[in-house]
Motif scaffolding. Sequence first.
Motif, PDB file in Angstrom:
ATOM      1  N   VAL A 306       0.840  -1.201   0.000  1.00  0.00           N
ATOM      2  CA  VAL A 306       0.000   0.000   0.000  1.00  0.00           C
ATOM      3  C   VAL A 306       0.875   1.251   0.000  1.00  0.00           C
ATOM      4  O   VAL A 306       0.590   2.232  -0.714  1.00  0.00           O
ATOM      5  CB  VAL A 306      -0.945  -0.011   1.216  1.00  0.00           C
ATOM      6  N   ALA A 307       1.951   1.228   0.773  1.00  0.00           N
ATOM      7  CA  ALA A 307       2.846   2.386   0.810  1.00  0.00           C
ATOM      8  C   ALA A 307       3.479   2.614  -0.553  1.00  0.00           C
ATOM      9  O   ALA A 307       3.609   3.761  -1.011  1.00  0.00           O
ATOM     10  CB  ALA A 307       3.921   2.163   1.875  1.00  0.00           C
ATOM     11  N   ASN A 308       3.871   1.556  -1.231  1.00  0.00           N
ATOM     12  CA  ASN A 308       4.433   1.706  -2.574  1.00  0.00           C
ATOM     13  C   ASN A 308       3.420   2.331  -3.516  1.00  0.00           C
ATOM     14  O   ASN A 308       3.753   3.208  -4.327  1.00  0.00           O
ATOM     15  CB  ASN A 308       4.864   0.334  -3.111  1.00  0.00           C
ATOM     16  N   ALA A 309       2.165   1.851  -3.420  1.00  0.00           N
ATOM     17  CA  ALA A 309       1.131   2.374  -4.312  1.00  0.00           C
ATOM     18  C   ALA A 309       0.873   3.852  -4.040  1.00  0.00           C
ATOM     19  O   ALA A 309       0.662   4.643  -4.970  1.00  0.00           O
ATOM     20  CB  ALA A 309      -0.154   1.567  -4.144  1.00  0.00           C
ATOM     21  N   ARG A 352      11.777   0.222  -3.312  1.00  0.00           N
ATOM     22  CA  ARG A 352      10.784  -0.678  -3.870  1.00  0.00           C
ATOM     23  C   ARG A 352      11.343  -2.079  -4.079  1.00  0.00           C
ATOM     24  O   ARG A 352      10.760  -3.069  -3.674  1.00  0.00           O
ATOM     25  CB  ARG A 352      10.281  -0.118  -5.198  1.00  0.00           C
ATOM     26  N   GLY A 353      12.503  -2.172  -4.749  1.00  0.00           N
ATOM     27  CA  GLY A 353      13.063  -3.499  -5.026  1.00  0.00           C
ATOM     28  C   GLY A 353      13.333  -4.267  -3.753  1.00  0.00           C
ATOM     29  O   GLY A 353      13.031  -5.445  -3.637  1.00  0.00           O
ATOM     30  N   PHE A 354      13.896  -3.567  -2.741  1.00  0.00           N
ATOM     31  CA  PHE A 354      14.163  -4.255  -1.473  1.00  0.00           C
ATOM     32  C   PHE A 354      12.868  -4.694  -0.822  1.00  0.00           C
ATOM     33  O   PHE A 354      12.779  -5.770  -0.243  1.00  0.00           O
ATOM     34  CB  PHE A 354      14.925  -3.319  -0.535  1.00  0.00           C
ATOM     35  N   GLY A 355      11.834  -3.834  -0.907  1.00  0.00           N
ATOM     36  CA  GLY A 355      10.558  -4.184  -0.295  1.00  0.00           C
ATOM     37  C   GLY A 355       9.979  -5.450  -0.890  1.00  0.00           C
ATOM     38  O   GLY A 355       9.495  -6.314  -0.159  1.00  0.00           O
ATOM     39  N   LEU A 356      10.013  -5.594  -2.214  1.00  0.00           N
ATOM     40  CA  LEU A 356       9.485  -6.801  -2.844  1.00  0.00           C
ATOM     41  C   LEU A 356      10.321  -8.025  -2.473  1.00  0.00           C
ATOM     42  O   LEU A 356       9.779  -9.092  -2.192  1.00  0.00           O
ATOM     43  CB  LEU A 356       9.448  -6.615  -4.364  1.00  0.00           C
ATOM     44  N   GLY A 379      -1.266   0.233 -14.182  1.00  0.00           N
ATOM     45  CA  GLY A 379      -1.414  -0.128 -12.781  1.00  0.00           C
ATOM     46  C   GLY A 379      -0.657  -1.400 -12.415  1.00  0.00           C
ATOM     47  O   GLY A 379       0.029  -2.018 -13.247  1.00  0.00           O
ATOM     48  N   THR A 380      -0.803  -1.771 -11.145  1.00  0.00           N
ATOM     49  CA  THR A 380      -0.058  -2.925 -10.600  1.00  0.00           C
ATOM     50  C   THR A 380      -0.996  -3.751  -9.736  1.00  0.00           C
ATOM     51  O   THR A 380      -1.869  -3.203  -9.053  1.00  0.00           O
ATOM     52  CB  THR A 380       1.139  -2.439  -9.754  1.00  0.00           C
ATOM     53  N   ARG A 381      -0.792  -5.055  -9.790  1.00  0.00           N
ATOM     54  CA  ARG A 381      -1.530  -5.964  -8.920  1.00  0.00           C
ATOM     55  C   ARG A 381      -0.524  -6.886  -8.237  1.00  0.00           C
ATOM     56  O   ARG A 381       0.267  -7.555  -8.902  1.00  0.00           O
ATOM     57  CB  ARG A 381      -2.539  -6.801  -9.699  1.00  0.00           C
TER      58      ARG A 381
END
Length: 397
Positions: A306-309, A352-356, A379-381
């Motif tokens: 959610v934070a990334n979005a 972002r990359g680290f979060g994923l 968008g992203t899912r």
Amino acid sequence: MPPSPLTPRRLSLSASQLPHLVFLTVVVGTLARLFAVHTWLCWVVAPPIVVLALAYVGGLVWWDRIGTRGRPGWLGLLLLLWGCVCWVLPADLTTGYVWLAVPLAVVAQRMPGRRMPLAAVWVTTALLVAALARISGGFDLELVAPPTAAVWATVALHRAQDRLMRELRATRGELAVRQREAGRLSERARLARDLHDTLAQEIAGSRMLLQAAERDWERRPDAARRQVRAVVDALGTHLAETRGIIHDLTPPTLERDGLETALHDLCARADAAPGAPSVSVSTRGEPAPVPADRAVALLRVTRGLVANACEHARATHVRVTLQHADGAVAVEVCDDGTGFDPATALPGKEGRGFGLTAARDRLAELEGTLTVDGVPGLGTRARATVPVRTRVPAGAA
């Protein structure tokens, strides 16, 4: 499962105990044959054989009490008794009794130093050859070779076993060190994920609120105060969660109200942030208890998604869906933002990359998965799924 005191224990005999069994078998066999002969020789030879057996067993039982200095004397006594008996026994009894050389040579390997064990084997071999030469009236290779070869072959096998045991103990020690190192690295990774999914995200949200308050401070002081108040309230929640991380506890809201309520609370706070997209949450499937560790993982992964979005996707709407299925629970986060290609998300790039990567690691520890589908401009899912095998819900304790 440890055996019950009432459960009969199975007798086990290790390879290191076989020489002792050989020793006792030969001694008992020789005494039995002596008493079968039933002559005056029985009362002359039997006592030293019994003393030899008692000294052998006593030395093994009180091995530590004898100490390093006393062990050579103990072995010398055994060899002296064995050699004397070999010298006076009749020939038909000596051929069996000389096989005591095998366990005595093995015991000699426990002597201190590097030269003493080998010297003791040579002495044993010399006494063995002398005893066999006495009963045959001279050196007979056919008579001497089998027991001598057995002595040296047994010693060689014993030394090989000792070497393997030392290597095994060294390997176990190295494995233990590596396990401790792996545990330390795993704990560091867990702390990094916890900090990223909690403090880093919450501080970023608070920063956005303070920036909005700074912009509104002159024109809209009431709105600015509400934003500052929201930051103060959020900091209180962050402090409680930080204490939860310190004490390795589940987040307070999750522990108290469960995963669904915690997701609603998370989305409500994200939705209330100035400039943030609208964030909605829904539930699908028959609600079922979610084990605490899986609920914590899903909540923290969802917080990061959610934070990334909100921060990077420039989305106008974010939809969070909690889905209960047979044997699994999943949280799906969809946004209508700019989208991105997951394959190009480099670790460390804007977090972002680290979060994923951290989210995948966190879920993988629970045999869960994270799938991310995104197309630039569409968008992203993201979908986080964990299996549910137990029925211990968060907050049930």
